[in-house]
Design a protein around this motif. Structure first.
Motif, PDB file in Angstrom:
ATOM      1  N   ALA A 313      29.851  86.353 -26.907  1.00 42.75           N
ATOM      2  CA  ALA A 313      28.619  87.054 -27.306  1.00 42.75           C
ATOM      3  C   ALA A 313      27.665  86.106 -28.028  1.00 42.75           C
ATOM      4  O   ALA A 313      26.448  86.140 -27.797  1.00 42.75           O
ATOM      5  CB  ALA A 313      28.967  88.243 -28.196  1.00 42.75           C
ATOM      6  N   MET A 314      28.218  85.237 -28.885  1.00 38.73           N
ATOM      7  CA  MET A 314      27.352  84.283 -29.603  1.00 38.73           C
ATOM      8  C   MET A 314      26.627  83.369 -28.614  1.00 38.73           C
ATOM      9  O   MET A 314      25.424  83.142 -28.716  1.00 38.73           O
ATOM     10  CB  MET A 314      28.189  83.414 -30.553  1.00 38.73           C
ATOM     11  CG  MET A 314      28.534  84.087 -31.856  1.00 38.73           C
ATOM     12  SD  MET A 314      29.176  82.910 -33.081  1.00 38.73           S
ATOM     13  CE  MET A 314      30.891  82.765 -32.611  1.00 38.73           C
ATOM     14  N   ARG A 315      27.378  82.835 -27.659  1.00 35.22           N
ATOM     15  CA  ARG A 315      26.761  81.874 -26.728  1.00 35.22           C
ATOM     16  C   ARG A 315      25.773  82.559 -25.793  1.00 35.22           C
ATOM     17  O   ARG A 315      24.722  81.999 -25.468  1.00 35.22           O
ATOM     18  CB  ARG A 315      27.829  81.127 -25.937  1.00 35.22           C
ATOM     19  CG  ARG A 315      28.489  80.044 -26.747  1.00 35.22           C
ATOM     20  CD  ARG A 315      29.059  78.943 -25.898  1.00 35.22           C
ATOM     21  NE  ARG A 315      30.316  79.316 -25.282  1.00 35.22           N
ATOM     22  CZ  ARG A 315      31.487  79.330 -25.925  1.00 35.22           C
ATOM     23  NH1 ARG A 315      31.554  79.005 -27.203  1.00 35.22           N
ATOM     24  NH2 ARG A 315      32.576  79.667 -25.299  1.00 35.22           N
ATOM     25  N   ALA A 376      41.675  73.649 -34.105  1.00 33.16           N
ATOM     26  CA  ALA A 376      40.641  72.618 -33.962  1.00 33.16           C
ATOM     27  C   ALA A 376      41.199  71.374 -33.288  1.00 33.16           C
ATOM     28  O   ALA A 376      40.452  70.474 -32.898  1.00 33.16           O
ATOM     29  CB  ALA A 376      40.069  72.265 -35.331  1.00 33.16           C
ATOM     30  N   ASP A 377      42.542  71.310 -33.158  1.00 35.22           N
ATOM     31  CA  ASP A 377      43.163  70.169 -32.472  1.00 35.22           C
ATOM     32  C   ASP A 377      43.325  70.433 -30.974  1.00 35.22           C
ATOM     33  O   ASP A 377      43.954  69.657 -30.263  1.00 35.22           O
ATOM     34  CB  ASP A 377      44.512  69.821 -33.115  1.00 35.22           C
ATOM     35  CG  ASP A 377      45.398  71.050 -33.343  1.00 35.22           C
ATOM     36  OD1 ASP A 377      44.979  72.171 -32.981  1.00 35.22           O
ATOM     37  OD2 ASP A 377      46.505  70.881 -33.884  1.00 35.22           O
ATOM     38  N   SER A 378      42.776  71.543 -30.469  1.00 30.41           N
ATOM     39  CA  SER A 378      42.812  71.796 -29.018  1.00 30.41           C
ATOM     40  C   SER A 378      41.852  70.854 -28.298  1.00 30.41           C
ATOM     41  O   SER A 378      40.885  70.369 -28.895  1.00 30.41           O
ATOM     42  CB  SER A 378      42.371  73.221 -28.711  1.00 30.41           C
ATOM     43  OG  SER A 378      43.268  74.132 -29.256  1.00 30.41           O
ATOM     44  N   LEU A 379      42.113  70.658 -27.019  1.00 27.89           N
ATOM     45  CA  LEU A 379      41.244  69.752 -26.253  1.00 27.89           C
ATOM     46  C   LEU A 379      39.788  70.194 -26.280  1.00 27.89           C
ATOM     47  O   LEU A 379      38.878  69.389 -26.358  1.00 27.89           O
ATOM     48  CB  LEU A 379      41.728  69.670 -24.807  1.00 27.89           C
ATOM     49  CG  LEU A 379      42.892  68.719 -24.551  1.00 27.89           C
ATOM     50  CD1 LEU A 379      43.360  68.834 -23.113  1.00 27.89           C
ATOM     51  CD2 LEU A 379      42.506  67.279 -24.885  1.00 27.89           C
ATOM     52  N   ASN A 380      39.556  71.520 -26.228  1.00 31.11           N
ATOM     53  CA  ASN A 380      38.167  71.986 -26.151  1.00 31.11           C
ATOM     54  C   ASN A 380      37.433  71.874 -27.477  1.00 31.11           C
ATOM     55  O   ASN A 380      36.215  72.078 -27.527  1.00 31.11           O
ATOM     56  CB  ASN A 380      38.087  73.429 -25.642  1.00 31.11           C
ATOM     57  CG  ASN A 380      38.698  74.422 -26.620  1.00 31.11           C
ATOM     58  OD1 ASN A 380      39.851  74.294 -27.002  1.00 31.11           O
ATOM     59  ND2 ASN A 380      37.909  75.397 -27.039  1.00 31.11           N
ATOM     60  N   LEU A 381      38.150  71.587 -28.577  1.00 30.62           N
ATOM     61  CA  LEU A 381      37.481  71.432 -29.879  1.00 30.62           C
ATOM     62  C   LEU A 381      37.617  70.017 -30.440  1.00 30.62           C
ATOM     63  O   LEU A 381      37.173  69.745 -31.549  1.00 30.62           O
ATOM     64  CB  LEU A 381      38.043  72.442 -30.890  1.00 30.62           C
ATOM     65  CG  LEU A 381      37.647  73.901 -30.652  1.00 30.62           C
ATOM     66  CD1 LEU A 381      38.407  74.835 -31.579  1.00 30.62           C
ATOM     67  CD2 LEU A 381      36.147  74.100 -30.832  1.00 30.62           C
ATOM     68  N   SER A 382      38.216  69.111 -29.665  1.00 30.60           N
ATOM     69  CA  SER A 382      38.425  67.742 -30.157  1.00 30.60           C
ATOM     70  C   SER A 382      37.522  66.762 -29.402  1.00 30.60           C
ATOM     71  O   SER A 382      37.389  66.883 -28.192  1.00 30.60           O
ATOM     72  CB  SER A 382      39.875  67.311 -29.926  1.00 30.60           C
ATOM     73  OG  SER A 382      40.762  68.161 -30.583  1.00 30.60           O
ATOM     74  N   VAL A 392      30.510  77.852 -32.500  1.00 27.87           N
ATOM     75  CA  VAL A 392      29.589  78.604 -31.636  1.00 27.87           C
ATOM     76  C   VAL A 392      29.594  78.053 -30.209  1.00 27.87           C
ATOM     77  O   VAL A 392      29.618  78.813 -29.240  1.00 27.87           O
ATOM     78  CB  VAL A 392      28.157  78.563 -32.224  1.00 27.87           C
ATOM     79  CG1 VAL A 392      27.174  79.280 -31.296  1.00 27.87           C
ATOM     80  CG2 VAL A 392      28.137  79.195 -33.615  1.00 27.87           C
ATOM     81  N   MET A 393      29.599  76.734 -30.083  1.00 26.42           N
ATOM     82  CA  MET A 393      29.349  76.143 -28.772  1.00 26.42           C
ATOM     83  C   MET A 393      30.602  75.883 -27.937  1.00 26.42           C
ATOM     84  O   MET A 393      30.537  75.864 -26.719  1.00 26.42           O
ATOM     85  CB  MET A 393      28.580  74.817 -28.934  1.00 26.42           C
ATOM     86  CG  MET A 393      27.268  74.937 -29.670  1.00 26.42           C
ATOM     87  SD  MET A 393      26.187  76.215 -28.985  1.00 26.42           S
ATOM     88  CE  MET A 393      25.711  75.461 -27.448  1.00 26.42           C
ATOM     89  N   GLN A 394      31.749  75.656 -28.603  1.00 25.77           N
ATOM     90  CA  GLN A 394      32.940  75.284 -27.822  1.00 25.77           C
ATOM     91  C   GLN A 394      34.147  76.204 -27.980  1.00 25.77           C
ATOM     92  O   GLN A 394      35.013  76.230 -27.123  1.00 25.77           O
ATOM     93  CB  GLN A 394      33.380  73.853 -28.177  1.00 25.77           C
ATOM     94  CG  GLN A 394      32.605  72.763 -27.467  1.00 25.77           C
ATOM     95  CD  GLN A 394      31.415  72.277 -28.267  1.00 25.77           C
ATOM     96  OE1 GLN A 394      31.456  72.250 -29.489  1.00 25.77           O
ATOM     97  NE2 GLN A 394      30.351  71.889 -27.581  1.00 25.77           N
ATOM     98  N   ALA A 395      34.212  76.945 -29.081  1.00 24.00           N
ATOM     99  CA  ALA A 395      35.447  77.708 -29.334  1.00 24.00           C
ATOM    100  C   ALA A 395      35.534  78.923 -28.417  1.00 24.00           C
ATOM    101  O   ALA A 395      34.539  79.412 -27.893  1.00 24.00           O
ATOM    102  CB  ALA A 395      35.494  78.157 -30.791  1.00 24.00           C
ATOM    103  N   HIS A 396      36.762  79.382 -28.198  1.00 24.36           N
ATOM    104  CA  HIS A 396      36.981  80.637 -27.471  1.00 24.36           C
ATOM    105  C   HIS A 396      38.156  81.371 -28.105  1.00 24.36           C
ATOM    106  O   HIS A 396      38.844  80.826 -28.998  1.00 24.36           O
ATOM    107  CB  HIS A 396      37.208  80.379 -25.981  1.00 24.36           C
ATOM    108  CG  HIS A 396      38.313  79.418 -25.673  1.00 24.36           C
ATOM    109  ND1 HIS A 396      39.644  79.684 -25.947  1.00 24.36           N
ATOM    110  CD2 HIS A 396      38.279  78.168 -25.134  1.00 24.36           C
ATOM    111  CE1 HIS A 396      40.379  78.659 -25.574  1.00 24.36           C
ATOM    112  NE2 HIS A 396      39.582  77.714 -25.086  1.00 24.36           N
TER     113      HIS A 396
END
Ligand SMILES: [Zn+2]
Length: 470
Positions: A313-315, A376-382, A392-396
């Motif tokens: 929703a944020m994105r 935060a150590d996941s690939l999508n946040l590192s 806002v931009m990368q987390a799920h």
């Protein structure tokens, strides 16, 4: 003995303007409250959660969801608002029984918790009897979420209603206020969800007066399509009924004058970009509302058609507004709407919108420990850049490892605690099959368009492009 937790060594996004984010900080929690934040806090007497490589942020707050519709998951992927009204409000709502409402509300609230939503405004507008109200409320209580149970005053089109008049509904809301929802500090509190203001104005006025007498927050669907008469905001303003306790949902067709009225009265808006963009409910109001100085928040709305988590929703809200502004600007020199503004909309601003800003919405000493641990150590946040922007931009929702509500762990290391998810799934599946069977299956769902005019003024029945402008 007091329950004490030490959350240790995380990147802490406080969400509080007066408290800077901590690149490697600790949170001390005692009896549900944050009592200290900083580096190297003593772990004496604490249960310790080592969180190196993780990010701790305020719990998300969804300000508009029809949680009871969770059994209808996946049915509405291609619905317009007319399809939705025909299928859900006219056809399906009257056949929901209390056990279906309980199943939907429980499963939906658990889904929200699983996705890091610690506080929910449940716009529960399928209350056909006192038993329905009790069942929906029980679903929220069973889930462990913090919620505003927004008791829906809208009547369904039942052939022999258990509430023969609006006054009977008001009396039932008063019953809850006098009984299980008498507290203003409980985990589940009472709110009121008004009937769409296309009923006689005397009824709307009576609904507002009833809610005010109960002393609870009020929410209403507002200007989600063009209507021929005065807007909801205008009608309320004429009688001096605007106020900071009002949370207006959608407002996609609100004019500048109405936005100014909401801003001046201290009211708030809940935008639900995913359902609005899909269903033809105009363009999300986020950019215009912020420019008008309105406190603006986000909701997931119709979980029968769209997703039930706020990262998306944020994105959607951010990028649709940027797309609109950029299309007008040609090659833009800058982006006016900043990513971190969206984070505030689903945390502190959302808490303020429902009167809970002093106790939740950010992380600081004295507030409830309503918080989320993200991987935060996941690939999508590192590597983690600016943490607020990354959320806002990368987390799920898949990054939500642990969740605390009022200092109680409700999800830990990816697993919801204290609930048998497979049993809830069976319960919600049974509800889905039962309600569809009662209406004669999927094919009968959209056959009710012709009856829509009995219930709603749908104006010209099409969304003009008027709001897709500055
Ligand atoms: Zn809604």
């Amino acid at each position: 003995m007091a329950e004490r937790w030490l959350l240790q060594g995380a990147t802490v996004v406080t969400g509080a303007p007066e408290h800077e984010d901590l690149p490697c900080g600790d949170l001390l929690i005692e009896d549900g409250l944050i009592v200290a934040m900083g580096r190297g806090l003593s772990a004496e007497g604490c249960q310790v959660l080592p969180l190196t490589g993780k990010l701790v942020m305020p719990g998300l707050i969804d300000t508009h969801r029809h949680t009871w519709q969770t059994p209808l998951r996946g049915l509405g992927a291609d619905w317009t608002v007319m399809d939705y009204l025909a299928a859900v409000r006219v056809k399906l709502s009257p056949v929901f029984r209390p056990e279906d409402l309980h199943a939907g509300t429980l499963a939906g609230a658990l889904e929200a918790l699983d996705a890091g939503i610690t506080t929910l405004v449940d716009y529960s507008h399928c209350i056909s009897s006192p038993e329905h109200a009790d069942a929906a409320l029980q679903g929220l209580q069973d889930s462990g979420i913090q919620a505003l149970f927004a008791y829906g005053f809208a009547p369904g089109p039942e052939p022999s209603p258990a509430f023969p008049s609006p006054e009977h509904r008001f009396a039932d809301a008063r019953r809850l206020r006098a009984g299980p929802l008498s507290s203003d500090s409980g985990r589940v509190r009472l709110g009121i969800a008004l009937t769409e203001m296309q009923v006689p104005w005397e009824q709307s006025r009576a609904e507002v007066h009833t809610a005010r007498a109960l002393g609870v927050p009020i929410s209403l669907h507002c200007s989600a399509w063009p209507v021929t008469g005065p807007s909801e905001v205008e009608q309320l303003a004429r009688e001096g009924l605007l106020g900071p306790d009002l949370l207006f949902v959608h407002c996609t067709f609100s004019g500048d004058e109405d936005l100014a009225r909401i801003a001046n009265s201290g009211g708030s808006i809940s935008a639900t970009p995913e359902s609005e963009l899909q269903m033809g409910m105009g363009f999300p109001i986020v950019g215009r509302a912020l420019r008008a100085g309105v406190r603006t928040t986000l909701g997931c709305d119709v979980v029968a058609s769209n997703g039930g988590e706020l990262f998306t929703a944020m994105r959607l809200a951010l990028q649709s507004e940027r797309g609109r502004a950029n299309a007008l600007a040609g090659l833009p020199r800058r982006l006016d709407l900043k990513a971190r503004q969206l984070l505030r909309m689903v945390t502190q601003d959302a808490a303020d919108a429902i009167g809970l800003g002093a106790i939740t919405g950010s992380l600081r000493p004295g507030k409830q420990a309503d918080l989320v641990v993200l991987s935060a150590d996941s690939l999508n946040l590192s590597p983690l850049g600016a943490p607020r922007d990354a959320i806002v931009m990368q987390a799920h929702a898949g990054n939500v490892e642990s969740v605390m509500v009022r200092g109680k762990l409700v999800k830990h290391r990816g697993v919801l605690l204290g609930t048998e998810v497979s049993a809830v799934r069976r319960q919600v599946l049974r509800a889905r099959d039962a309600v569809l069977e009662r209406v004669g299956g999927m094919s009968a769902l959209l056959a009710e368009h012709a009856r829509l005019e009995e219930h709603w003024d749908l104006g010209a029945g099409r969304a003009p492009g008027a709001t897709v402008s500055r």
